[in-house]
Design a protein around this motif. Structure first.
Motif, PDB file in Angstrom:
ATOM      1  N   ALA A 178      26.130 -61.724 -55.732  1.00 60.82           N
ATOM      2  CA  ALA A 178      26.379 -60.591 -56.619  1.00 60.82           C
ATOM      3  C   ALA A 178      25.183 -60.439 -57.546  1.00 60.82           C
ATOM      4  O   ALA A 178      24.914 -61.308 -58.374  1.00 60.82           O
ATOM      5  CB  ALA A 178      27.661 -60.817 -57.418  1.00 60.82           C
ATOM      6  N   ASP A 179      24.462 -59.348 -57.401  1.00 59.26           N
ATOM      7  CA  ASP A 179      23.232 -59.084 -58.146  1.00 59.26           C
ATOM      8  C   ASP A 179      23.599 -58.211 -59.347  1.00 59.26           C
ATOM      9  O   ASP A 179      23.494 -56.983 -59.308  1.00 59.26           O
ATOM     10  CB  ASP A 179      22.238 -58.397 -57.212  1.00 59.26           C
ATOM     11  CG  ASP A 179      20.839 -58.314 -57.783  1.00 59.26           C
ATOM     12  OD1 ASP A 179      20.551 -59.014 -58.779  1.00 59.26           O
ATOM     13  OD2 ASP A 179      20.026 -57.548 -57.226  1.00 59.26           O
ATOM     14  N   ILE A 180      24.013 -58.852 -60.455  1.00 53.69           N
ATOM     15  CA  ILE A 180      24.720 -58.168 -61.535  1.00 53.69           C
ATOM     16  C   ILE A 180      23.991 -56.943 -62.060  1.00 53.69           C
ATOM     17  O   ILE A 180      24.528 -55.832 -62.068  1.00 53.69           O
ATOM     18  CB  ILE A 180      24.980 -59.131 -62.713  1.00 53.69           C
ATOM     19  CG1 ILE A 180      25.856 -60.305 -62.281  1.00 53.69           C
ATOM     20  CG2 ILE A 180      25.676 -58.381 -63.858  1.00 53.69           C
ATOM     21  CD1 ILE A 180      26.107 -61.309 -63.412  1.00 53.69           C
ATOM     22  N   ARG A 181      22.787 -57.134 -62.566  1.00 52.15           N
ATOM     23  CA  ARG A 181      22.122 -56.053 -63.288  1.00 52.15           C
ATOM     24  C   ARG A 181      21.540 -54.982 -62.375  1.00 52.15           C
ATOM     25  O   ARG A 181      21.142 -53.913 -62.851  1.00 52.15           O
ATOM     26  CB  ARG A 181      21.057 -56.642 -64.221  1.00 52.15           C
ATOM     27  CG  ARG A 181      21.701 -57.467 -65.340  1.00 52.15           C
ATOM     28  CD  ARG A 181      20.692 -58.114 -66.252  1.00 52.15           C
ATOM     29  NE  ARG A 181      21.362 -58.915 -67.284  1.00 52.15           N
ATOM     30  CZ  ARG A 181      20.744 -59.732 -68.128  1.00 52.15           C
ATOM     31  NH1 ARG A 181      19.416 -59.860 -68.076  1.00 52.15           N
ATOM     32  NH2 ARG A 181      21.421 -60.431 -69.019  1.00 52.15           N
ATOM     33  N   GLY A 203      21.032 -49.875 -59.184  1.00 53.01           N
ATOM     34  CA  GLY A 203      20.797 -49.216 -60.455  1.00 53.01           C
ATOM     35  C   GLY A 203      21.870 -48.244 -60.898  1.00 53.01           C
ATOM     36  O   GLY A 203      21.808 -47.728 -62.022  1.00 53.01           O
ATOM     37  N   LYS A 204      22.871 -47.976 -60.067  1.00 50.12           N
ATOM     38  CA  LYS A 204      23.961 -47.068 -60.440  1.00 50.12           C
ATOM     39  C   LYS A 204      25.210 -47.907 -60.687  1.00 50.12           C
ATOM     40  O   LYS A 204      25.823 -48.411 -59.747  1.00 50.12           O
ATOM     41  CB  LYS A 204      24.199 -46.026 -59.355  1.00 50.12           C
ATOM     42  CG  LYS A 204      23.030 -45.063 -59.193  1.00 50.12           C
ATOM     43  CD  LYS A 204      23.356 -43.951 -58.209  1.00 50.12           C
ATOM     44  CE  LYS A 204      22.192 -42.971 -58.110  1.00 50.12           C
ATOM     45  NZ  LYS A 204      22.477 -41.857 -57.159  1.00 50.12           N
ATOM     46  N   CYS A 205      25.576 -48.018 -61.957  1.00 53.20           N
ATOM     47  CA  CYS A 205      26.582 -48.997 -62.362  1.00 53.20           C
ATOM     48  C   CYS A 205      27.882 -48.326 -62.774  1.00 53.20           C
ATOM     49  O   CYS A 205      28.092 -47.984 -63.942  1.00 53.20           O
ATOM     50  CB  CYS A 205      26.041 -49.848 -63.504  1.00 53.20           C
ATOM     51  SG  CYS A 205      24.461 -50.646 -63.109  1.00 53.20           S
ATOM     52  N   LEU A 212      29.642 -47.776 -55.123  1.00 55.96           N
ATOM     53  CA  LEU A 212      29.160 -48.060 -56.465  1.00 55.96           C
ATOM     54  C   LEU A 212      29.929 -49.244 -57.036  1.00 55.96           C
ATOM     55  O   LEU A 212      31.143 -49.351 -56.855  1.00 55.96           O
ATOM     56  CB  LEU A 212      29.337 -46.845 -57.374  1.00 55.96           C
ATOM     57  CG  LEU A 212      28.617 -45.554 -56.974  1.00 55.96           C
ATOM     58  CD1 LEU A 212      29.066 -44.410 -57.875  1.00 55.96           C
ATOM     59  CD2 LEU A 212      27.104 -45.738 -57.042  1.00 55.96           C
ATOM     60  N   LEU A 213      29.222 -50.104 -57.751  1.00 58.79           N
ATOM     61  CA  LEU A 213      29.832 -51.275 -58.369  1.00 58.79           C
ATOM     62  C   LEU A 213      29.390 -51.367 -59.826  1.00 58.79           C
ATOM     63  O   LEU A 213      28.232 -51.083 -60.150  1.00 58.79           O
ATOM     64  CB  LEU A 213      29.445 -52.552 -57.619  1.00 58.79           C
ATOM     65  CG  LEU A 213      29.879 -52.638 -56.152  1.00 58.79           C
ATOM     66  CD1 LEU A 213      29.272 -53.863 -55.487  1.00 58.79           C
ATOM     67  CD2 LEU A 213      31.397 -52.668 -56.033  1.00 58.79           C
ATOM     68  N   ALA A 214      30.314 -51.786 -60.691  1.00 58.31           N
ATOM     69  CA  ALA A 214      30.056 -51.836 -62.132  1.00 58.31           C
ATOM     70  C   ALA A 214      29.784 -53.268 -62.576  1.00 58.31           C
ATOM     71  O   ALA A 214      30.690 -53.983 -62.982  1.00 58.31           O
ATOM     72  CB  ALA A 214      31.245 -51.249 -62.894  1.00 58.31           C
ATOM     73  N   HIS A 215      28.530 -53.684 -62.434  1.00 56.55           N
ATOM     74  CA  HIS A 215      28.082 -55.022 -62.832  1.00 56.55           C
ATOM     75  C   HIS A 215      28.916 -56.116 -62.170  1.00 56.55           C
ATOM     76  O   HIS A 215      29.667 -56.848 -62.822  1.00 56.55           O
ATOM     77  CB  HIS A 215      28.110 -55.169 -64.361  1.00 56.55           C
ATOM     78  CG  HIS A 215      27.245 -54.177 -65.063  1.00 56.55           C
ATOM     79  ND1 HIS A 215      27.741 -53.009 -65.618  1.00 56.55           N
ATOM     80  CD2 HIS A 215      25.900 -54.153 -65.273  1.00 56.55           C
ATOM     81  CE1 HIS A 215      26.747 -52.322 -66.151  1.00 56.55           C
ATOM     82  NE2 HIS A 215      25.622 -52.985 -65.951  1.00 56.55           N
ATOM     83  N   PRO A 216      28.780 -56.260 -60.859  1.00 56.17           N
ATOM     84  CA  PRO A 216      29.531 -57.295 -60.145  1.00 56.17           C
ATOM     85  C   PRO A 216      28.985 -58.689 -60.438  1.00 56.17           C
ATOM     86  O   PRO A 216      27.767 -58.897 -60.475  1.00 56.17           O
ATOM     87  CB  PRO A 216      29.310 -56.928 -58.677  1.00 56.17           C
ATOM     88  CG  PRO A 216      27.979 -56.249 -58.657  1.00 56.17           C
ATOM     89  CD  PRO A 216      27.900 -55.495 -59.965  1.00 56.17           C
ATOM     90  N   PHE A 229      35.522 -58.914 -54.531  1.00 56.91           N
ATOM     91  CA  PHE A 229      34.516 -58.504 -55.496  1.00 56.91           C
ATOM     92  C   PHE A 229      35.088 -58.575 -56.909  1.00 56.91           C
ATOM     93  O   PHE A 229      36.220 -58.155 -57.156  1.00 56.91           O
ATOM     94  CB  PHE A 229      34.061 -57.065 -55.247  1.00 56.91           C
ATOM     95  CG  PHE A 229      33.313 -56.845 -53.965  1.00 56.91           C
ATOM     96  CD1 PHE A 229      32.922 -57.903 -53.158  1.00 56.91           C
ATOM     97  CD2 PHE A 229      32.973 -55.560 -53.561  1.00 56.91           C
ATOM     98  CE1 PHE A 229      32.226 -57.699 -51.985  1.00 56.91           C
ATOM     99  CE2 PHE A 229      32.278 -55.326 -52.393  1.00 56.91           C
ATOM    100  CZ  PHE A 229      31.902 -56.398 -51.594  1.00 56.91           C
ATOM    101  N   THR A 230      34.286 -59.067 -57.836  1.00 54.82           N
ATOM    102  CA  THR A 230      34.629 -59.053 -59.255  1.00 54.82           C
ATOM    103  C   THR A 230      33.606 -58.194 -59.985  1.00 54.82           C
ATOM    104  O   THR A 230      32.404 -58.422 -59.862  1.00 54.82           O
ATOM    105  CB  THR A 230      34.618 -60.477 -59.847  1.00 54.82           C
ATOM    106  OG1 THR A 230      35.438 -61.334 -59.064  1.00 54.82           O
ATOM    107  CG2 THR A 230      35.110 -60.476 -61.287  1.00 54.82           C
ATOM    108  N   GLU A 231      34.090 -57.202 -60.754  1.00 55.12           N
ATOM    109  CA  GLU A 231      33.204 -56.342 -61.532  1.00 55.12           C
ATOM    110  C   GLU A 231      33.499 -56.541 -63.016  1.00 55.12           C
ATOM    111  O   GLU A 231      34.651 -56.452 -63.451  1.00 55.12           O
ATOM    112  CB  GLU A 231      33.405 -54.875 -61.160  1.00 55.12           C
ATOM    113  CG  GLU A 231      33.019 -54.543 -59.732  1.00 55.12           C
ATOM    114  CD  GLU A 231      33.440 -53.138 -59.340  1.00 55.12           C
ATOM    115  OE1 GLU A 231      32.761 -52.173 -59.759  1.00 55.12           O
ATOM    116  OE2 GLU A 231      34.449 -53.010 -58.634  1.00 55.12           O
TER     117      GLU A 231
END
Length: 375
Positions: A178-181, A203-205, A212-216, A229-231
């Motif tokens: 999981a590549d958070i940022r 880059g789309k959070c 689309l993923l929100a800071h996984p 997945f954990t966001e």
């Protein structure tokens, strides 16, 4: 003067600690953005417990058919990612250190924050958030066999990551992280060093899996091959197939900052830690979105401080928790909600036997019969 990446890799190879020759070399096609290394990131340096380690027993178990368990309070030995000691350490239920992997070189290997065994128990997948890389470590030979990411460099291009959290070696030989940022989850083929699959858009959070993923910060493989997945943003937990089909997506109840959700032992519910102060552990049913069990203590000895991993233990049903900023790993009794086992001392950092320094990850060694070996 800071050591260059090439110099660091040459030194590591000369020490015999980084077996990069076993895999296709990293292709540094872009340099990314260099990140200054702070004393906090370096932690205690390259340290070891100093214990004379026994020879590990052979692998005789698997996740499907584990070795004989130890019962309560902890059924199996655990490998701990001791983050600010820059090492992996294996501790038995009777609190003996039986295996240790100390950093061979702080440039290449520093700040290990999550650790997970491969399906055959022979390798460990390790992520290093603020070193911007992930590794595979050979358990028997205590050697880094593969790396993705450039130490001290963040980015989103080839061989670049930006705060990678969680890493697993999948059954097909690929690695997931999981590549958070960068707001993405990557499945990488170590043989080619290429991204085989990407979930999320770089880059789309925002939350719209799998596009689309929100800071996984978690990508946990499930028994049938699906991914959990954990966001962070919105406290979303989603079950997604390798092909990108979303089976369900729900918010973790009562959780502010979810960290690395796992399925329960029976695979029917989800357990997740809240990386907050005070911390919390929640088990919930994804079919209803409602909590079925919870641990939350507001103050005192039982309070969690930024707990990063929670796992339901096989055989006992008790709860294993990494209590990061309290410098300990604990087991909580499922019925009484009391701490019944602990390694590390609350708010006492160290690397000698019995002490940890910001532990951040853990996995169970169900593969080796350390109990029989002790006899």
């Amino acid at each position: 003067m800071r050591t260059s990446l090439a110099t660091a890799l040459t030194l590591a190879l000369s020490l015999g600690s980084v077996a990069l020759a076993q895999t296709k070399p990293n292709r540094y096609t872009t340099t990314g953005i260099e990140v200054p290394v702070t004393p906090e990131m370096t932690g205690a340096g390259a340290v070891s417990s100093g214990v004379t380690l026994p020879k590990p027993p052979p692998v005789t178990g698997s996740r499907a058919k584990p070795v004989a368990h130890w019962g309560k309070p902890l059924p199996y030995p655990i490998v701990i990612a001791d983050r600010r000691n820059n090492r992996l350490i294996e501790v038995t239920p009777d609190k003996r250190i039986v295996w240790e992997f100390a950093s061979p070189n702080l440039k290449v290997y520093r700040g290990n924050e999550d650790v997970n065994f491969s399906a055959d128990g022979l390798q460990l997948a390790v992520s290093e958030e603020d070193n911007f890389d992930i590794h595979l470590v050979d358990y028997e030979n205590k050697a880094i066999t593969w790396t993705y990411g450039i130490p001290d460099h963040r980015g989103s291009g080839p061989n670049l990551l930006n705060y990678p959290d969680d890493a697993h070696l999948l059954a097909d030989g690929k690695v997931i992280t999981a590549d958070i940022r960068n707001c993405r989850i990557l499945v990488i083929d170590p043989k080619t060093q290429e991204i085989a699959t990407q979930f999320g858009t770089t880059g789309k959070c925002e939350h719209k899996p799998p596009q689309l993923l929100a800071h996984p910060n978690g990508a946990t493989p499930m028994e049938n091959g699906d991914l959990l997945f954990t966001e962070i943003s919105g406290s979303w937990i989603s079950r997604v197939t390798r092909e990108g089909v979303v089976k369900w997506s729900v918010r973790a109840p009562n959780v502010r900052y979810p960290s690395d959700a796992f399925p329960t032992v029976d695979g029917k519910q989800i357990i997740v830690a809240d990386f907050s102060k005070p911390g919390r552990v929640v088990i919930f049913d994804p079919a209803t979105g409602k909590a079925t069990w919870e641990y939350f203590v507001k103050e005192g000895e039982g309070m969690l401080d930024h707990s990063s991993i929670a796992r339901e233990l096989p055989h006992t049903g008790d709860i294993l928790v990494v209590d990061d900023l309290n410098d300990r790993v604990i087991v909580i009794d499922r019925q009484t909600r009391q701490i019944i086992w602990q390694y590390g001392e609350k708010n006492k950092k160290g690397h000698t036997p019995g002490l940890l320094n910001y532990p951040d990850g853990v996995d169970l060694d169900v593969f080796r019969d350390w109990k029989a070996a002790a006899k």
